[in-house]
Design a protein around this motif. Structure first.
Motif, PDB file in Angstrom:
ATOM      1  N   THR A 177      -4.976   0.748 -12.517  1.00  0.00           N
ATOM      2  CA  THR A 177      -4.413   1.738 -13.527  1.00  0.00           C
ATOM      3  C   THR A 177      -3.844   3.142 -13.278  1.00  0.00           C
ATOM      4  O   THR A 177      -3.445   3.787 -13.878  1.00  0.00           O
ATOM      5  N   ALA A 178      -3.948   3.228 -11.637  1.00  0.00           N
ATOM      6  CA  ALA A 178      -3.620   4.439 -11.229  1.00  0.00           C
ATOM      7  C   ALA A 178      -2.004   4.817 -11.564  1.00  0.00           C
ATOM      8  O   ALA A 178      -1.365   3.988 -11.396  1.00  0.00           O
ATOM      9  N   ALA A 179      -1.784   6.174 -11.698  1.00  0.00           N
ATOM     10  CA  ALA A 179      -0.432   6.434 -11.781  1.00  0.00           C
ATOM     11  C   ALA A 179       0.621   6.026 -10.650  1.00  0.00           C
ATOM     12  O   ALA A 179       1.777   5.781 -10.615  1.00  0.00           O
ATOM     13  N   THR A 180      -0.070   6.448  -9.536  1.00  0.00           N
ATOM     14  CA  THR A 180       0.884   6.062  -8.153  1.00  0.00           C
ATOM     15  C   THR A 180       0.143   4.860  -7.595  1.00  0.00           C
ATOM     16  O   THR A 180      -0.958   4.919  -7.163  1.00  0.00           O
ATOM     17  N   PRO A 181       0.787   3.828  -6.817  1.00  0.00           N
ATOM     18  CA  PRO A 181       0.296   2.713  -6.297  1.00  0.00           C
ATOM     19  C   PRO A 181      -0.540   3.228  -5.041  1.00  0.00           C
ATOM     20  O   PRO A 181       0.148   4.165  -4.383  1.00  0.00           O
ATOM     21  N   ARG A 257      -2.235  -8.533 -12.248  1.00  0.00           N
ATOM     22  CA  ARG A 257      -3.092  -7.181 -12.488  1.00  0.00           C
ATOM     23  C   ARG A 257      -2.379  -5.901 -11.580  1.00  0.00           C
ATOM     24  O   ARG A 257      -3.013  -4.983 -11.727  1.00  0.00           O
ATOM     25  N   GLY A 258      -1.225  -6.127 -10.994  1.00  0.00           N
ATOM     26  CA  GLY A 258      -0.943  -5.017 -10.027  1.00  0.00           C
ATOM     27  C   GLY A 258      -1.923  -4.325  -8.920  1.00  0.00           C
ATOM     28  O   GLY A 258      -1.890  -3.270  -8.618  1.00  0.00           O
ATOM     29  N   LYS A 259      -2.629  -5.596  -8.275  1.00  0.00           N
ATOM     30  CA  LYS A 259      -3.420  -5.123  -7.323  1.00  0.00           C
ATOM     31  C   LYS A 259      -2.847  -4.688  -6.206  1.00  0.00           C
ATOM     32  O   LYS A 259      -1.633  -5.020  -5.799  1.00  0.00           O
ATOM     33  N   ALA A 264       2.317  -7.123  -1.214  1.00  0.00           N
ATOM     34  CA  ALA A 264       2.732  -6.407  -2.279  1.00  0.00           C
ATOM     35  C   ALA A 264       3.528  -5.279  -1.881  1.00  0.00           C
ATOM     36  O   ALA A 264       4.759  -4.930  -1.936  1.00  0.00           O
ATOM     37  N   LEU A 265       2.895  -4.875  -0.633  1.00  0.00           N
ATOM     38  CA  LEU A 265       3.617  -3.542   0.218  1.00  0.00           C
ATOM     39  C   LEU A 265       4.478  -4.015   1.178  1.00  0.00           C
ATOM     40  O   LEU A 265       5.488  -3.208   1.271  1.00  0.00           O
TER      41      LEU A 265
END
Length: 310
Positions: A177-181, A257-259, A264-265
């Motif tokens: 839930t962070a604003a910045t990954p 869940r955007g983990k 992803a990176l």
């Protein structure tokens, strides 16, 4: 020993460690209360047994047993330490699966503990396994030397707690839930705590049990660090590419869940390359122990971690 023989020997020892761990956990989680206990509530014990028995590759116990064997240490001490580590691993899965955490319904191909029982019982089962793990390591049945048992307890607490697995889980949840990954360095730190810490403890425990030299202990620690990082990348690749039936748990949940993951990176190809490089780092660290072919099975374990399909 050629590559095929090394792989065969690794599988044999992994299976043997799993069988021994299963039997020992079954005995530890028996209904009879230990001295100092009052009683073992039947439903709670059933949930603890459900969470712990009958599943998993038992890689962490294998690493304890095999790293201790490097120094000629076999028997109850290594096996009980392996069981304690597996209890903490299983507790972490029970809690990770809860609705307030990763909210999973499937683990090892069957309903998660909170689905098979209820959320309160699942929480208590995890609490029970965590506490019992330290009971097992601190018991003189694990080793006659109280100072050695204290060293194991301390190392396990550091790996499992605030600055290790639990702290890593907190960072993982916050990242969703962070604003910045999380950037790459932050992701690596989180994964080194959440996943890597217990895998590092497994080989650190073998060094403690085996009275390794400082140089050997440091080399094994580097092996465990690289192995843990490779394990997490392989897990992230499986989540991205695997299917639920093969994995025994829900696939694709990291992206949902955007983990924070290296997949992803960096993308799949770069993540695979990084995983392969970590396997090389792990095997190079083993060479620095000076133990020669005795480390072949642990080197094979690193290759297994990178190539696994579930």
């Amino acid at each position: 020993m050629n590559a095929a023989n090394r792989a065969e020997e690794f599988r044999r020892r992994l299976d043997a460690a799993a069988e021994a761990t299963e039997a020992a956990l079954d005995a530890l989680l028996a209904p009879t209360a230990l001295p100092g206990e009052i009683t073992r509530p039947a439903r709670l014990l059933e949930a603890m047994r459900y969470s712990t028995l009958g599943g998993g590759k038992r890689l962490r116990p294998f690493l304890v047993i095999e790293s201790a064997r490097l120094f000629g240490v076999e028997g109850a001490g290594a096996l009980r330490t392996a069981c304690a580590l597996e209890m903490i691993h299983c507790y972490s899965l029970v809690h990770d699966d809860l609705p307030a955490m990763d909210d999973d319904d499937l683990r090892r191909g069957r309903p998660t503990t909170h689905k098979a029982f209820d959320e309160a019982t699942a929480i208590l089962a995890g609490d029970g396994l965590l506490t019992y793990a330290f009971d097992v390591v601190a018991d003189p049945a694990t080793h006659a030397d109280g100072a050695l048992r204290a060293a194991l307890v301390l190392a396990l607490a550091r790996a499992a707690g605030l600055g290790g697995m639990v702290g890593g889980q907190a960072l993982d949840l916050a990242a969703e839930t962070a604003a910045t990954p999380l950037n790459q360095a932050e992701t690596l730190q989180m994964q080194a705590m959440k996943t890597g810490a217990l895998l590092r403890f497994a080989v650190d425990a073998g060094a403690i049990l085996g009275a390794a030299t400082p140089q050997q202990a440091a080399a094994l620690h580097r092996y465990g660090k690289a192995l843990g990082a490779a394990f997490q990348i392989a897990d992230d690749i499986l989540d991205a590419e695997g299917d639920t039936a093969a994995l025994g748990k829900r696939a694709g949940k990291d992206a949902e869940r955007g983990k924070a993951t290296l997949v992803a990176l960096l993308g799949l190809d770069a993540a695979r390359a990084r995983c392969d490089a970590l396997v090389n780092e792990a095997t190079a660290a083993l060479a620095e122990t000076g133990l020669g072919e005795r480390t072949d099975v642990l080197a094979e374990a690193a290759r297994f971690v990178a190539a696994r399909r579930n």
